[in-house]
Design a protein around this motif. Structure first.
Motif, PDB file in Angstrom:
ATOM      1  N   TRP A  82       0.833  -1.200   0.000  1.00 50.42           N
ATOM      2  CA  TRP A  82       0.000   0.000   0.000  1.00 50.42           C
ATOM      3  C   TRP A  82       0.865   1.247   0.000  1.00 50.42           C
ATOM      4  N   LEU A  83       0.296   2.264  -0.586  1.00 50.40           N
ATOM      5  CA  LEU A  83       0.932   3.572  -0.572  1.00 50.40           C
ATOM      6  C   LEU A  83       0.123   4.430   0.398  1.00 50.40           C
ATOM      7  N   GLU A  84       0.827   4.978   1.387  1.00 47.61           N
ATOM      8  CA  GLU A  84       0.101   5.855   2.303  1.00 47.61           C
ATOM      9  C   GLU A  84       0.546   7.282   2.060  1.00 47.61           C
ATOM     10  N   CYS A  85      -0.421   8.140   1.774  1.00 47.60           N
ATOM     11  CA  CYS A  85      -0.118   9.534   1.480  1.00 47.60           C
ATOM     12  C   CYS A  85      -0.770  10.395   2.541  1.00 47.60           C
ATOM     13  N   ARG A  86       0.039  11.294   3.110  1.00 45.95           N
ATOM     14  CA  ARG A  86      -0.493  12.146   4.174  1.00 45.95           C
ATOM     15  C   ARG A  86      -0.322  13.607   3.804  1.00 45.95           C
ATOM     16  N   VAL A  87      -1.317  14.385   4.110  1.00 41.38           N
ATOM     17  CA  VAL A  87      -1.204  15.833   3.954  1.00 41.38           C
ATOM     18  C   VAL A  87      -1.476  16.446   5.320  1.00 41.38           C
ATOM     19  N   LYS A  88      -0.397  16.997   5.915  1.00 42.08           N
ATOM     20  CA  LYS A  88      -0.498  17.500   7.289  1.00 42.08           C
ATOM     21  C   LYS A  88      -0.426  19.011   7.283  1.00 42.08           C
ATOM     22  N   ASP A  89      -1.272  19.628   8.076  1.00 45.66           N
ATOM     23  CA  ASP A  89      -1.138  21.074   8.200  1.00 45.66           C
ATOM     24  C   ASP A  89      -1.190  21.484   9.659  1.00 45.66           C
ATOM     25  N   THR A  90      -0.841  22.754   9.891  1.00 50.60           N
ATOM     26  CA  THR A  90      -0.877  23.283  11.254  1.00 50.60           C
ATOM     27  C   THR A  90      -1.973  24.335  11.313  1.00 50.60           C
ATOM     28  N   GLY A  91      -3.060  24.027  10.658  1.00 47.11           N
ATOM     29  CA  GLY A  91      -4.133  25.005  10.473  1.00 47.11           C
ATOM     30  C   GLY A  91      -5.175  25.037  11.576  1.00 47.11           C
ATOM     31  N   ILE A  92      -6.350  25.523  11.221  1.00 48.19           N
ATOM     32  CA  ILE A  92      -7.383  25.781  12.229  1.00 48.19           C
ATOM     33  C   ILE A  92      -8.039  24.503  12.723  1.00 48.19           C
ATOM     34  N   GLY A  93      -7.855  23.401  12.007  1.00 46.49           N
ATOM     35  CA  GLY A  93      -8.417  22.127  12.462  1.00 46.49           C
ATOM     36  C   GLY A  93      -9.909  22.046  12.253  1.00 46.49           C
ATOM     37  N   ILE A  94     -10.424  20.888  12.651  1.00 42.22           N
ATOM     38  CA  ILE A  94     -11.851  20.629  12.452  1.00 42.22           C
ATOM     39  C   ILE A  94     -12.430  20.231  13.804  1.00 42.22           C
ATOM     40  N   PRO A  95     -13.564  20.832  14.219  1.00 42.53           N
ATOM     41  CA  PRO A  95     -14.158  20.406  15.491  1.00 42.53           C
ATOM     42  C   PRO A  95     -14.529  18.919  15.400  1.00 42.53           C
ATOM     43  N   PRO A  96     -14.338  18.180  16.513  1.00 43.08           N
ATOM     44  CA  PRO A  96     -14.554  16.725  16.471  1.00 43.08           C
ATOM     45  C   PRO A  96     -15.936  16.336  15.965  1.00 43.08           C
ATOM     46  N   ASP A  97     -16.946  17.132  16.306  1.00 40.48           N
ATOM     47  CA  ASP A  97     -18.302  16.747  15.897  1.00 40.48           C
ATOM     48  C   ASP A  97     -18.543  16.960  14.406  1.00 40.48           C
ATOM     49  N   ARG A  98     -17.599  17.585  13.728  1.00 37.69           N
ATOM     50  CA  ARG A  98     -17.799  17.831  12.304  1.00 37.69           C
ATOM     51  C   ARG A  98     -16.984  16.875  11.444  1.00 37.69           C
ATOM     52  N   VAL A  99     -16.074  16.154  12.081  1.00 37.92           N
ATOM     53  CA  VAL A  99     -15.160  15.295  11.318  1.00 37.92           C
ATOM     54  C   VAL A  99     -15.924  14.245  10.533  1.00 37.92           C
ATOM     55  N   GLY A 100     -16.975  13.670  11.184  1.00 40.32           N
ATOM     56  CA  GLY A 100     -17.711  12.569  10.567  1.00 40.32           C
ATOM     57  C   GLY A 100     -18.340  12.945   9.233  1.00 40.32           C
ATOM     58  N   ARG A 101     -18.827  14.191   9.114  1.00 37.95           N
ATOM     59  CA  ARG A 101     -19.584  14.559   7.913  1.00 37.95           C
ATOM     60  C   ARG A 101     -18.698  15.137   6.820  1.00 37.95           C
ATOM     61  N   LEU A 102     -17.415  15.200   7.117  1.00 39.43           N
ATOM     62  CA  LEU A 102     -16.491  15.940   6.269  1.00 39.43           C
ATOM     63  C   LEU A 102     -16.478  15.478   4.819  1.00 39.43           C
ATOM     64  N   PHE A 103     -16.610  14.157   4.633  1.00 41.04           N
ATOM     65  CA  PHE A 103     -16.481  13.622   3.275  1.00 41.04           C
ATOM     66  C   PHE A 103     -17.824  13.587   2.548  1.00 41.04           C
TER      67      PHE A 103
END
Lengths: 180, 453
Positions: free
Chosen positions: B234-255
């Motif tokens: 497998w190829l694992e690709c990560r995109v990391k930032d030091t940005g504002i982030g996402i509130p935990p309750d919003r992570v689920g609907r993100l996609f």
């Protein structure tokens, strides 16, 4: 009362005394059913009283003694015919403890109309058990015979004391069993 | 117990008595048997009736299940049909909107090149930027609806993941620099050079994730990491930032489609809310998955894993995407254009047609490049700083000792006077901006025909 109580009683009379005595008590008792019993039928409990009373007259043995003797005989039949009912019980106390929850439940499943007495275990220690027999009928003697035979089945000698309790219609009897 | 005396008596009277007993006994037994038979019959009848009732019940249940299943199937068909119709409608309408939208955008661009007051400039800019947002949205919708209707087929050609990552970071380095963000990429050394996959779609995923990361980061860095996992399966690709982030309750609907962390995000950060939904579908289409980890106000990491199917290096360095423009590949093209948006438009259009071009940012640079290298085709803008297109054309035509290229003017309008000036300066053809890919293709075909390449 279930027919098996009658058929087994008559078998006992025929075995221990004679078919002629069985015939005699059947005639003398003037039974509504005519004395033709089948194990799976249901008959008036009064008829067993009539039969035992007649037998008592014929062989001159007190009625309570006859009921106790019959109880013991009946237990032998139960063990022979329904060995699975004793299940994993290792002692008389185990059988008595499971009487209402296991054995009577099985009976009710087959015969929803069966009227069964209740056996409430009040106290149980390794050597002593107190239970209360409660029935709309008066068959404490029969119950005592069954209990004694049960002890014997497990090779246990039980010292049994009985105390009749107040009851509204029917009977309540406390049995105290001490393992010897 | 001993038997009573009657039993042993042997007198005839006793025999007849014994006989009577026996007869009575037989009679009782017979009646008992009949009772038992009657009971048995009653029980059998009860059982039979109970059985009949159970069978009827079972049949009824089966019927109900059938009915429900059929109703559900019907409902499902209706839903599926309406979904498909919706998807098709969306695709059609998006396409229909895109065409005039492109024209609006082109006109807005042209308008911006004319003499405008500051106020007018502002209006025109708004038209252009709003138009671009709208176009991006339409493109995303079109993309997504294509994916949902299964019309997107992914390539399985050799892909160089390092090249993809480099291209993405290069493309977005300007945006990162503007916000003073460090944009770094690290492809682990053990990651093989070539994989089987779809380079365009992989790039699209990276562009989306890195673009997002830059958009939502105000301080710090954006990092792209690529490693292999599970014995390089497998190829694992990560995109990391030091940005504002996402509130935990919003992570689920993100996609999900049209899901942004909150609606005010749209106003502050723009975006269609379709990018991540598209990423998810693409990654899943590749047989992989995408996840996100985020700490509000600390940063976000998007990770996608795709099966790494190793591949040989491609035989040709640049496999031609289409059979038609293959001849043009050999043609050397120079694009002369000062406006970065137009540069981008023309370059991407050329790329789509399977061609590539060098770039000159004004007439002077064009003359320099044209006299140094042998170009088959020059796409020449007219109005440019330093040296305009007409002057540059005249200079190129005046240069001896080089193979004279075909020069096509990129004109903002199609006035006859302009055309005359172009021909007079030595140009061969015109292309009105904003031009369509098909028009550009015609010019490329003309070059291919002329050079016989």
């Amino acid at each position: 009362m279930k027919g098996i109580v009658f058929t087994q009683f008559l078998e006992m009379v025929e075995e221990r005394y004679s078919p002629a005595i069985a015939d005699r008590i059947l005639l003398a008792a003037q039974l509504p059913s005519g004395g033709a019993y089948t194990a799976v039928g249901t008959y008036d409990h009064g008829e067993i009283w009539s039969l035992v009373c007649e037998l008592s007259k014929v062989i001159d043995v007190p009625v309570p003694d006859l009921f106790r003797a019959y109880g013991e005989y009946l237990f032998g039949h139960f063990v022979a015919a329904y060995p699975h009912c004793l299940g994993s019980a290792a002692s008389a106390f185990d059988v008595l403890q499971g009487l209402d929850s296991m054995i009577h439940r099985e009976v009710c499943r087959l015969y929803p109309d069966a009227e069964l007495p209740r056996f409430d275990v009040i106290e149980r220690t390794p050597h002593q058990m107190t239970l209360i027999y409660q029935s709309a009928r008066h068959f404490a003697d029969l119950a005592e015979g069954l209990i004694r035979a049960c002890g014997r089945h497990f090779g246990q000698t039980l010292a049994l004391t009985r105390e009749t309790l107040a009851a509204e219609g029917g009977s309540r009897v406390r049995f105290t069993l001490a393992l010897q | 117990m001993s038997n009573p005396p009657e039993q042993t008596a042997a007198a005839p009277a006793s025999v007849s008595a014994e006989m009577e007993i026996l007869l009575r006994r037989v009679e009782r037994e017979r009646r008992a048997r009949k009772q038992a038979e009657q009971l048995l019959e009653n029980k059998s009848m009860e059982l039979y009736e109970a059985n009949q009732r159970l069978q009827a019940h079972a049949a009824e249940l089966e019927r109900v299940v059938h009915e429900r299943t059929r109703a559900l199937e019907q409902a499902l068909t209706v839903v599926e049909e309406s979904l498909r119709a919706k998807g098709e409608f969306l695709a059609v309408i998006s396409h229909e909107i895109r065409t005039p939208m492109n024209e609006v955008l082109g006109m807005a661009q042209l308008l911006l090149m004319t003499q405008l007051t500051e106020e007018q400039q502002g209006y025109a800019e708004t038209i252009r930027s709003s138009g671009e947002i709208l176009l991006a949205l339409i493109n995303d919708i079109l993309d997504l609806s294509k994916m949902e209707s299964g019309k997107v087929t992914l390539d399985a050609r050799p892909v160089n993941v390092r090249a993809v990552v480099n291209e993405v970071t290069q493309l977005l380095s300007g945006q990162a620099q503007e916000k003073k963000l460090a944009l770094r990429s690290l492809v682990a050394p053990e990651v093989p050079a070539w994989f089987r996959g779809d380079a365009t779609r992989l790039k699209q995923i990276f562009l989306n994730l890195v673009g997002n990361a830059i958009k939502f980061t105000h301080k710090g860095s954006v990092r792209v990491e690529v490693v292999t996992m599970d014995n390089a399966g497998w190829l694992e690709c990560r995109v990391k930032d030091t940005g504002i982030g996402i509130p935990p309750d919003r992570v689920g609907r993100l996609f999900e489609k049209f899901s942004q962390v909150d609606s005010s995000i749209t106003r502050r950060y723009g975006g269609t809310g379709l990018g991540l939904a598209i990423c998810k579908r693409l990654v899943e289409g590749m047989g992989g998955n995408i996840t996100v980890e985020s700490k509000h106000y600390q940063g976000t990491t998007f990770t996608f894993r795709i099966p790494a199917i190793p591949s040989e290096a491609p035989r040709e360095v640049r496999p031609p995407p289409q059979a038609g423009p293959r001849r043009v590949l050999q043609a050397r093209i120079l694009l002369v254009e000062d406006n970065p948006v137009n540069q981008m438009l023309a370059m991407s259009m050329l790329q789509k047609l399977g061609a590539s071009a060098d770039l000159a940012k004004d007439g002077a640079e064009a003359v320099e490049k044209a006299t140094a290298g042998a170009y088959d085709l020059i796409l020449m803008d007219l109005q440019m700083p330093r040296m305009d297109g007409l002057t540059a054309t005249r200079a190129i035509r005046a240069t001896g000792g080089i193979r004279q290229p075909r020069i096509v003017a990129l004109t903002a309008n199609a006035m006859d006077s302009d055309r005359e000036a172009c021909v007079a300066a030595g140009m061969d053809d015109f292309l009105s901006k904003p031009f369509q890919a098909s028009e550009l293709q015609e010019k490329l075909d003309a070059v291919a025909a002329a050079t016989g390449a």
